[in-house]
Write a protein that holds these residues in place. Structure first.
Motif, PDB file in Angstrom:
ATOM      1  N   LEU A   1      -2.454  -4.045  11.263  1.00  0.00           N
ATOM      2  CA  LEU A   1      -3.551  -3.140  11.636  1.00  0.00           C
ATOM      3  C   LEU A   1      -3.687  -1.993  10.633  1.00  0.00           C
ATOM      4  CD1 LEU A   1      -3.045  -2.902  15.493  1.00  0.00           C
ATOM      5  CD2 LEU A   1      -5.073  -3.793  14.328  1.00  0.00           C
ATOM      6  N   ASN A   2      -2.574  -1.349  10.329  1.00  0.00           N
ATOM      7  CA  ASN A   2      -2.600  -0.234   9.376  1.00  0.00           C
ATOM      8  C   ASN A   2      -3.073  -0.691   7.999  1.00  0.00           C
ATOM      9  OD1 ASN A   2      -1.760   1.942  11.004  1.00  0.00           O
ATOM     10  ND2 ASN A   2       0.395   1.432  10.708  1.00  0.00           N
ATOM     11  N   LEU A   3      -2.515  -1.795   7.527  1.00  0.00           N
ATOM     12  CA  LEU A   3      -2.859  -2.274   6.193  1.00  0.00           C
ATOM     13  C   LEU A   3      -4.329  -2.683   6.123  1.00  0.00           C
ATOM     14  CD1 LEU A   3      -1.812  -2.786   3.357  1.00  0.00           C
ATOM     15  CD2 LEU A   3      -1.191  -5.103   4.082  1.00  0.00           C
ATOM     16  N   PHE A   4      -4.819  -3.379   7.128  1.00  0.00           N
ATOM     17  CA  PHE A   4      -6.221  -3.786   7.136  1.00  0.00           C
ATOM     18  C   PHE A   4      -7.141  -2.565   7.126  1.00  0.00           C
ATOM     19  CE2 PHE A   4     -10.208  -4.914   9.209  1.00  0.00           C
ATOM     20  CZ  PHE A   4     -10.623  -5.954   8.395  1.00  0.00           C
ATOM     21  N   TYR A   5      -6.799  -1.570   7.931  1.00  0.00           N
ATOM     22  CA  TYR A   5      -7.597  -0.344   8.018  1.00  0.00           C
ATOM     23  C   TYR A   5      -7.657   0.366   6.662  1.00  0.00           C
ATOM     24  CZ  TYR A   5      -9.371   3.885  10.293  1.00  0.00           C
ATOM     25  OH  TYR A   5     -10.133   4.961  10.687  1.00  0.00           O
ATOM     26  N   LEU A   6      -6.500   0.511   6.031  1.00  0.00           N
ATOM     27  CA  LEU A   6      -6.456   1.150   4.723  1.00  0.00           C
ATOM     28  C   LEU A   6      -7.208   0.342   3.668  1.00  0.00           C
ATOM     29  CD1 LEU A   6      -2.727   2.276   4.795  1.00  0.00           C
ATOM     30  CD2 LEU A   6      -4.719   3.800   4.673  1.00  0.00           C
ATOM     31  N   GLN A   7      -7.034  -0.959   3.696  1.00  0.00           N
ATOM     32  CA  GLN A   7      -7.711  -1.808   2.719  1.00  0.00           C
ATOM     33  C   GLN A   7      -9.226  -1.789   2.924  1.00  0.00           C
ATOM     34  OE1 GLN A   7      -5.457  -5.458   3.327  1.00  0.00           O
ATOM     35  NE2 GLN A   7      -4.477  -5.182   1.341  1.00  0.00           N
TER      36      GLN A   7
ATOM     37  N   GLU B   1     -11.830  13.233   2.152  1.00  0.00           N
ATOM     38  CA  GLU B   1     -10.818  13.454   1.117  1.00  0.00           C
ATOM     39  C   GLU B   1      -9.838  12.290   1.047  1.00  0.00           C
ATOM     40  OE1 GLU B   1     -10.803  15.922   3.940  1.00  0.00           O
ATOM     41  OE2 GLU B   1     -12.674  16.475   2.993  1.00  0.00           O
ATOM     42  N   VAL B   2      -9.507  11.712   2.204  1.00  0.00           N
ATOM     43  CA  VAL B   2      -8.588  10.572   2.241  1.00  0.00           C
ATOM     44  C   VAL B   2      -9.259   9.349   1.636  1.00  0.00           C
ATOM     45  CG1 VAL B   2      -7.296   9.006   3.748  1.00  0.00           C
ATOM     46  CG2 VAL B   2      -7.320  11.462   4.218  1.00  0.00           C
ATOM     47  N   ILE B   3     -10.495   9.092   2.044  1.00  0.00           N
ATOM     48  CA  ILE B   3     -11.244   7.950   1.507  1.00  0.00           C
ATOM     49  C   ILE B   3     -11.302   8.034  -0.018  1.00  0.00           C
ATOM     50  CG2 ILE B   3     -13.507   6.818   1.405  1.00  0.00           C
ATOM     51  CD1 ILE B   3     -12.240   6.421   4.117  1.00  0.00           C
ATOM     52  N   ASP B   4     -11.582   9.232  -0.528  1.00  0.00           N
ATOM     53  CA  ASP B   4     -11.719   9.414  -1.972  1.00  0.00           C
ATOM     54  C   ASP B   4     -10.409   9.178  -2.720  1.00  0.00           C
ATOM     55  OD1 ASP B   4     -14.399   9.982  -1.627  1.00  0.00           O
ATOM     56  OD2 ASP B   4     -14.111  12.166  -1.673  1.00  0.00           O
ATOM     57  N   ARG B   5      -9.268   9.320  -2.050  1.00  0.00           N
ATOM     58  CA  ARG B   5      -7.973   9.121  -2.702  1.00  0.00           C
ATOM     59  C   ARG B   5      -7.503   7.667  -2.673  1.00  0.00           C
ATOM     60  NH1 ARG B   5      -6.054  14.240   0.287  1.00  0.00           N
ATOM     61  NH2 ARG B   5      -6.483  15.855  -1.255  1.00  0.00           N
ATOM     62  N   LEU B   6      -8.032   6.880  -1.764  1.00  0.00           N
ATOM     63  CA  LEU B   6      -7.521   5.519  -1.585  1.00  0.00           C
ATOM     64  C   LEU B   6      -7.643   4.618  -2.807  1.00  0.00           C
ATOM     65  CD1 LEU B   6      -8.481   4.746   2.111  1.00  0.00           C
ATOM     66  CD2 LEU B   6      -6.207   5.163   1.157  1.00  0.00           C
ATOM     67  N   PRO B   7      -8.723   4.675  -3.586  1.00  0.00           N
ATOM     68  CA  PRO B   7      -8.783   3.786  -4.751  1.00  0.00           C
ATOM     69  C   PRO B   7      -7.633   3.997  -5.745  1.00  0.00           C
ATOM     70  CG  PRO B   7     -10.976   4.548  -4.239  1.00  0.00           C
ATOM     71  CD  PRO B   7     -10.013   5.340  -3.366  1.00  0.00           C
ATOM     72  N   ALA B   8      -7.090   5.195  -5.798  1.00  0.00           N
ATOM     73  CA  ALA B   8      -5.993   5.486  -6.721  1.00  0.00           C
ATOM     74  C   ALA B   8      -4.616   5.233  -6.105  1.00  0.00           C
ATOM     75  CB  ALA B   8      -6.076   6.941  -7.181  1.00  0.00           C
ATOM     76  N   LEU B   9      -4.567   4.938  -4.813  1.00  0.00           N
ATOM     77  CA  LEU B   9      -3.284   4.720  -4.144  1.00  0.00           C
ATOM     78  C   LEU B   9      -2.751   3.335  -4.494  1.00  0.00           C
ATOM     79  CD1 LEU B   9      -1.278   5.958  -2.061  1.00  0.00           C
ATOM     80  CD2 LEU B   9      -2.555   4.696  -0.303  1.00  0.00           C
ATOM     81  N   PRO B  10      -1.560   3.265  -5.083  1.00  0.00           N
ATOM     82  CA  PRO B  10      -0.996   1.956  -5.421  1.00  0.00           C
ATOM     83  C   PRO B  10      -0.793   1.104  -4.162  1.00  0.00           C
ATOM     84  CG  PRO B  10       0.235   3.715  -6.494  1.00  0.00           C
ATOM     85  CD  PRO B  10      -0.697   4.364  -5.512  1.00  0.00           C
ATOM     86  N   LEU B  11      -1.003  -0.187  -4.310  1.00  0.00           N
ATOM     87  CA  LEU B  11      -0.870  -1.106  -3.186  1.00  0.00           C
ATOM     88  C   LEU B  11       0.508  -1.004  -2.543  1.00  0.00           C
ATOM     89  CD1 LEU B  11      -2.147  -3.279  -1.442  1.00  0.00           C
ATOM     90  CD2 LEU B  11      -1.440  -4.958  -3.147  1.00  0.00           C
ATOM     91  N   GLU B  12       1.553  -0.816  -3.341  1.00  0.00           N
ATOM     92  CA  GLU B  12       2.901  -0.709  -2.789  1.00  0.00           C
ATOM     93  C   GLU B  12       3.017   0.485  -1.840  1.00  0.00           C
ATOM     94  OE1 GLU B  12       6.520  -1.630  -1.575  1.00  0.00           O
ATOM     95  OE2 GLU B  12       5.191  -2.920  -2.732  1.00  0.00           O
ATOM     96  N   LYS B  13       2.422   1.613  -2.196  1.00  0.00           N
ATOM     97  CA  LYS B  13       2.464   2.782  -1.311  1.00  0.00           C
ATOM     98  C   LYS B  13       1.625   2.538  -0.056  1.00  0.00           C
ATOM     99  CE  LYS B  13       3.762   6.320  -4.555  1.00  0.00           C
ATOM    100  NZ  LYS B  13       3.508   7.642  -5.106  1.00  0.00           N
TER     101      LYS B  13
END
Length: 108
Positions: A10-16, A39-51
């Motif tokens: 659920l968490n991973l799908f939501y973030l993805q 602000e969170v949405i704008d940061r997600l493209p730079a968030l590494p998949l591992e994190k």
């Protein structure tokens, strides 16, 4: 607390989903639709998949319902067809009822 694969998914799908919308230039839509701060949405493209995977695996749902206690009471005790239910949810999320934890005197 043990690892719960359902919460992880659920968490991973939501973030993805949020990340995908941001990458498609739909960050405002993602914020409104998913209830995440811009602000969170704008940061997600730079968030590494591992994190993202680590965050998804914390063992708790990271995102919560925006539906108020008043809404849940109405849902249980009042007859609402699909159109009325959709309208009530959209009104509440849009802020028409004082936010997700508001308990105003509005009627269904």
């Amino acid at each position: 607390m043990g690892f719960d694969p359902d919460l992880y998914e659920l968490n991973l799908f939501y973030l993805q989903k949020a990340r995908d919308m941001a990458l498609k230039g739909k960050s405002l839509s993602a914020s409104l639709t998913l209830g995440m701060p811009q602000e969170v949405i704008d940061r997600l493209p730079a968030l590494p998949l591992e994190k993202m995977r680590i965050l998804a695996g914390v063992g708790m749902l990271c995102y919560s319902s925006r539906l108020s206690e008043k809404f849940w009471r109405e849902l249980l005790h009042a007859e609402m067809d699909e159109d009325l239910l959709r309208a009530r949810v959209l009104l509440m999320i849009a802020g028409g009822e004082g936010g997700p934890y508001g308990d105003d005197d509005g009627t269904a």
